[in-house]
Motif scaffolding. Structure first.
Motif, short mmCIF file in Angstrom:
data_model
loop_
_atom_site.label_atom_id
_atom_site.label_comp_id
_atom_site.label_asym_id
_atom_site.label_seq_id
_atom_site.Cartn_x
_atom_site.Cartn_y
_atom_site.Cartn_z
N ASN A 4 0.85 -1.30 0.02
CA ASN A 4 -0.07 -0.01 -0.14
C ASN A 4 0.89 1.34 0.23
N THR A 5 0.24 2.37 -0.46
CA THR A 5 0.96 3.72 -0.55
C THR A 5 0.10 4.65 0.11
N ALA A 12 -0.28 1.53 5.29
CA ALA A 12 -1.25 0.66 5.36
C ALA A 12 -2.40 1.16 6.13
N ASN A 31 4.82 -1.63 2.45
CA ASN A 31 4.32 -0.31 2.51
C ASN A 31 4.97 0.89 2.56
N ALA A 39 4.10 1.72 7.63
CA ALA A 39 3.15 0.64 7.85
C ALA A 39 1.88 1.07 8.60
N ASN A 58 8.85 -2.13 4.89
CA ASN A 58 8.19 -0.92 5.00
C ASN A 58 8.97 0.33 4.88
#
Length: 76
Positions: A4-5, A12, A31, A39, A58
């Protein structure tokens, strides 16, 4: 939560101000956050507990490659 970004904090997960979160046996990997908390980011007066989690890969542009926060109430 992986890959995720976030353009701000918490790649995240962003634990909002005065909120509570408990991460149990979770994987938080790869992330990216442009600010803090690659994260997980823990907001002001928020509480977060992390138990038995795997965090790797991360990154954050600010503080906390895996977990970051400012003026949080508790982080365990």
């Amino acid at each position: 939560a992986c890959n995720n970004t976030a353009q701000q904090a918490g790649g995240a997960v962003y634990v909002a101000e005065q909120a509570m979160a408990h991460f149990l046996h979770s994987e938080l990997c790869s992330n990216v956050a442009q600010a803090g908390g690659g994260a997980v980011y823990v907001g002001e007066e928020a509480v977060a507990a992390v138990q038995g989690c795997s965090m790797h890969g991360n990154a954050a542009g600010g503080s906390g490659g895996a977990v970051g926060g400012v003026h949080c109430a508790a982080l365990a």
